[in-house]
Write an enzyme that holds these catalytic residues in place. Structure first.
Site, short mmCIF file in Angstrom:
data_model
loop_
_atom_site.label_atom_id
_atom_site.label_comp_id
_atom_site.label_asym_id
_atom_site.label_seq_id
_atom_site.Cartn_x
_atom_site.Cartn_y
_atom_site.Cartn_z
N ASP A 1 0.65 -1.35 0.11
CA ASP A 1 0.04 0.10 0.39
C ASP A 1 1.17 1.21 -0.07
O ASP A 1 2.09 1.55 1.14
CB ASP A 1 -0.72 0.16 1.23
CG ASP A 1 -1.93 1.08 1.29
OD1 ASP A 1 -3.22 0.42 1.01
OD2 ASP A 1 -1.78 2.19 1.25
N ILE A 2 0.28 1.55 -0.58
CA ILE A 2 1.37 3.25 -1.24
C ILE A 2 1.22 4.19 0.19
O ILE A 2 1.98 4.67 0.73
CB ILE A 2 0.77 4.56 -2.15
CG1 ILE A 2 1.61 5.39 -2.60
CG2 ILE A 2 -0.70 5.01 -2.14
CD1 ILE A 2 1.59 5.67 -4.14
N ASN B 1 -12.93 -3.54 2.28
CA ASN B 1 -13.93 -2.83 2.57
C ASN B 1 -14.78 -2.66 1.26
O ASN B 1 -14.44 -2.96 0.27
CB ASN B 1 -13.19 -1.08 2.59
CG ASN B 1 -12.01 -1.33 4.36
OD1 ASN B 1 -12.53 -1.46 4.73
ND2 ASN B 1 -11.00 -0.34 3.53
N GLY C 1 -16.04 2.78 3.20
CA GLY C 1 -14.70 2.58 3.67
C GLY C 1 -13.83 2.25 1.85
O GLY C 1 -12.81 2.95 2.08
N GLN C 2 -15.10 2.21 1.11
CA GLN C 2 -14.18 1.67 0.38
C GLN C 2 -13.48 2.33 -0.70
O GLN C 2 -14.47 3.37 -0.94
CB GLN C 2 -14.71 0.16 -1.16
CG GLN C 2 -13.73 0.10 -2.42
CD GLN C 2 -14.36 -1.21 -3.07
OE1 GLN C 2 -15.93 -0.97 -2.70
NE2 GLN C 2 -13.82 -1.93 -4.08
N HIS D 1 -10.47 -5.56 -3.06
CA HIS D 1 -9.46 -5.88 -2.48
C HIS D 1 -8.87 -5.95 -1.03
O HIS D 1 -9.91 -6.48 -0.94
CB HIS D 1 -8.05 -4.28 -2.83
CG HIS D 1 -8.74 -3.22 -2.43
ND1 HIS D 1 -9.36 -2.75 -3.47
CD2 HIS D 1 -8.44 -3.04 -1.59
CE1 HIS D 1 -9.55 -1.80 -2.29
NE2 HIS D 1 -9.04 -1.88 -1.62
N HIS E 1 -7.11 -5.36 1.82
CA HIS E 1 -5.78 -5.64 3.13
C HIS E 1 -5.46 -6.44 3.94
O HIS E 1 -6.08 -7.21 4.61
CB HIS E 1 -6.15 -4.92 3.82
CG HIS E 1 -6.87 -3.22 3.14
ND1 HIS E 1 -6.03 -2.13 2.94
CD2 HIS E 1 -8.41 -2.77 2.26
CE1 HIS E 1 -6.95 -0.99 2.37
NE2 HIS E 1 -7.80 -1.19 2.06
P1 5GP Z 1 -9.91 0.87 0.14
O1 5GP Z 1 -9.82 2.57 0.31
O2 5GP Z 1 -10.68 1.20 -1.30
O3 5GP Z 1 -10.42 -0.07 0.92
O4 5GP Z 1 -8.45 0.93 0.22
C1 5GP Z 1 -7.17 1.34 -1.54
C2 5GP Z 1 -6.27 1.79 -0.64
O5 5GP Z 1 -5.25 1.42 -2.06
C3 5GP Z 1 -5.36 2.61 0.71
O6 5GP Z 1 -5.58 2.04 1.42
C4 5GP Z 1 -4.75 3.44 0.15
O7 5GP Z 1 -3.63 3.86 0.32
C5 5GP Z 1 -3.47 2.78 -1.69
N1 5GP Z 1 -3.62 2.70 -2.40
C6 5GP Z 1 -4.26 4.03 -3.13
N2 5GP Z 1 -3.68 4.65 -4.57
C7 5GP Z 1 -2.78 4.03 -4.75
C8 5GP Z 1 -1.31 3.64 -5.57
O8 5GP Z 1 -1.45 4.40 -6.35
N3 5GP Z 1 -0.80 2.77 -5.09
C9 5GP Z 1 -0.55 1.83 -4.43
N4 5GP Z 1 0.50 0.72 -3.92
N5 5GP Z 1 -1.22 2.40 -3.18
C10 5GP Z 1 -2.75 3.05 -3.50
#
Ligand code: 5GP
Ligand code: ZN
Length: 114
Positions: free
Chosen positions: A31-32, A87, A93-94, A100, A102
């Site tokens: 994760d970034i 999420n 919170g998606q 994906h 986590h």
């Molecule tokens: P969500 O909020 O949809 O459950 O998770 C999305 C995740 O993707 C977040 O934890 C966010 O930090 C990560 N993320 C968003 N953009 C990028 C990216 O460009 N590269 C990577 N490696 N992670 C990302």
């Protein structure tokens, strides 16, 4: 591939990511914005928007995502435990519309989640 999907662009190699695992069906990247010492995102190579769109035929894939997360938890030496989070949708919170999982670990988690 969905043309306007961030993770599809990463899967296709059009955007960079730190890949920790890849096979025909699953990609795992760091994760970034990690929220813990280990924060890996596991996603299907084929675009699937969220768990809400998953169908009976996706059962194997969803199992593989989770079992791959368990394998990576071992590689990351998360012997004290970890958390798997999916999420789903806005209230879940998606923020990225490509399913994906986590894998979060390396510190104690709190409950209930925010
Ligand atoms: P969500 O909020 O949809 O459950 O998770 C999305 C995740 O993707 C977040 O934890 C966010 O930090 C990560 N993320 C968003 N953009 C990028 C990216 O460009 N590269 C990577 N490696 N992670 C990302
Ligand atoms: Zn996608």
């Amino acid at each position: 591939m969905s043309n306007d999907c961030l993770f599809c662009k990463i899967i296709a190699g059009h955007l960079p990511a730190t890949v920790v695992y890849r096979d025909e069906r699953v990609l795992a990247i760091r994760d970034i914005h990690p929220v813990a010492p280990t924060h890996v995102l596991l996603m299907p190579v084929r675009h699937l928007t969220s768990m809400a769109e998953a169908e009976a035929g996706d059962a194997d894939l969803i199992g593989s995502l989770h079992l791959t997360a368990v394998m990576l938890a071992g590689r990351e030496k998360l012997s004290r435990g970890y958390r798997l989070v999916v999420n789903t949708g806005p209230d879940g919170g998606q923020t990225v519309g490509h399913l994906h999982v986590h894998l979060i670990g390396g510190r104690a988690m709190h409950w209930p989640p925010g």
